[in-house]
Scaffold this motif. Structure first.
Motif, PDB file in Angstrom:
ATOM      1  N   GLY A   1     -12.474   7.438  -4.069  1.00 34.44           N
ATOM      2  CA  GLY A   1     -11.188   8.083  -3.885  1.00 34.44           C
ATOM      3  C   GLY A   1     -10.454   8.191  -5.207  1.00 34.44           C
TER       4      GLY A   1
ATOM      5  N   ASP B   1      -6.515   9.009  -6.748  1.00 41.51           N
ATOM      6  CA  ASP B   1      -5.094   9.281  -6.608  1.00 41.51           C
ATOM      7  C   ASP B   1      -4.735  10.230  -7.736  1.00 41.51           C
ATOM      8  OD1 ASP B   1      -2.310   9.300  -6.687  1.00 41.51           O
ATOM      9  OD2 ASP B   1      -2.161   7.201  -6.064  1.00 41.51           O
TER      10      ASP B   1
ATOM     11  N   ARG C   1      -5.631   6.805 -10.578  1.00 39.84           N
ATOM     12  CA  ARG C   1      -6.343   5.614 -10.122  1.00 39.84           C
ATOM     13  C   ARG C   1      -7.512   6.010  -9.229  1.00 39.84           C
ATOM     14  NH1 ARG C   1      -4.369   1.196  -5.889  1.00 39.84           N
ATOM     15  NH2 ARG C   1      -4.040   3.121  -4.781  1.00 39.84           N
ATOM     16  N   THR C   2      -8.670   5.351  -9.418  1.00 46.86           N
ATOM     17  CA  THR C   2      -9.821   5.564  -8.548  1.00 46.86           C
ATOM     18  C   THR C   2     -10.162   4.266  -7.842  1.00 46.86           C
ATOM     19  OG1 THR C   2     -11.436   5.043 -10.266  1.00 46.86           O
ATOM     20  CG2 THR C   2     -10.797   7.364 -10.029  1.00 46.86           C
ATOM     21  N   ALA C   3     -10.809   4.409  -6.706  1.00 39.42           N
ATOM     22  CA  ALA C   3     -11.257   3.249  -5.942  1.00 39.42           C
ATOM     23  C   ALA C   3     -12.535   3.626  -5.213  1.00 39.42           C
ATOM     24  CB  ALA C   3     -10.189   2.817  -4.945  1.00 39.42           C
TER      25      ALA C   3
ATOM     26  N   LEU D   1      -8.514   3.723   2.223  1.00 40.08           N
ATOM     27  CA  LEU D   1      -8.862   4.038   0.850  1.00 40.08           C
ATOM     28  C   LEU D   1      -7.728   4.851   0.247  1.00 40.08           C
ATOM     29  CD1 LEU D   1     -11.129   3.852  -1.305  1.00 40.08           C
ATOM     30  CD2 LEU D   1     -12.062   5.963  -0.362  1.00 40.08           C
ATOM     31  N   LEU D   2      -6.990   4.229  -0.687  1.00 44.83           N
ATOM     32  CA  LEU D   2      -5.871   4.886  -1.374  1.00 44.83           C
ATOM     33  C   LEU D   2      -4.847   5.485  -0.412  1.00 44.83           C
ATOM     34  CD1 LEU D   2      -7.817   6.715  -4.208  1.00 44.83           C
ATOM     35  CD2 LEU D   2      -6.526   4.597  -4.394  1.00 44.83           C
TER      36      LEU D   2
ATOM     37  N   TYR E   1      -4.477  12.955  -2.731  1.00 49.53           N
ATOM     38  CA  TYR E   1      -5.727  12.206  -2.783  1.00 49.53           C
ATOM     39  C   TYR E   1      -6.948  13.107  -2.685  1.00 49.53           C
ATOM     40  CZ  TYR E   1      -2.525   8.394  -1.654  1.00 49.53           C
ATOM     41  OH  TYR E   1      -1.487   7.517  -1.659  1.00 49.53           O
TER      42      TYR E   1
END
Length: 133
Positions: free
Chosen positions: A46, A48, A53-55, A67-68, A123
């Motif tokens: 994911g 943002d 920001r990634t996750a 997720l985010l 997102y």
């Protein structure tokens, strides 16, 4: 009128032989293509878009995770049997946890995430691969 009927008969005969030729060529092609194997989990990423920001998250088939700020449910994840590191695709349902509105529902392909993408203002979520163990 006779000329029109002649063309119609010739066209229908030609199309029928063309259809038979097509049927005979598609059967071996269908048999030659590899089957898809169902994985045990999907690996998602994911982004943002506001703060960069990634996750990453690994979600089991039938499972959900946040997720985010979005609730992601993985219904299925498949990959080619003859190429496990190849092109994975997953059926995802992505919801807004605040109101339950479905933001995305469908198949997402790892190598072409823009082909069937989440359309969200903040997102992005896409499939990286399927895990088999």
């Amino acid at each position: 009128m006779k000329r029109f009927l002649g063309w119609a008969v010739a066209l229908s005969c030609g199309l029928s032989s063309f259809a038979q030729a097509q049927d005979s060529t598609t059967e071996p092609e269908a048999a030659a293509t590899g089957d898809a194997v169902t994985g045990s989990a999907a690996v998602l990423r994911g982004l943002d878009k506001v703060n960069g920001r990634t996750a990453d998250a690994e979600v089991a088939i039938g499972g959900s995770t946040e997720l985010l700020g979005l609730l992601v449910t993985v219904v299925d994840c498949r990959y080619p049997a003859d190429n496990p590191t190849g092109d994975a695709y997953a059926f995802l349902t992505i919801r807004d946890p605040n109101n339950g509105a479905v933001e995305f529902e469908g198949w997402m392909i790892a190598s072409s995430p823009a082909l069937s993408a989440l359309d969200h203002s903040r997102y992005d979520i896409w499939v990286l691969r399927c895990n088999s163990a």
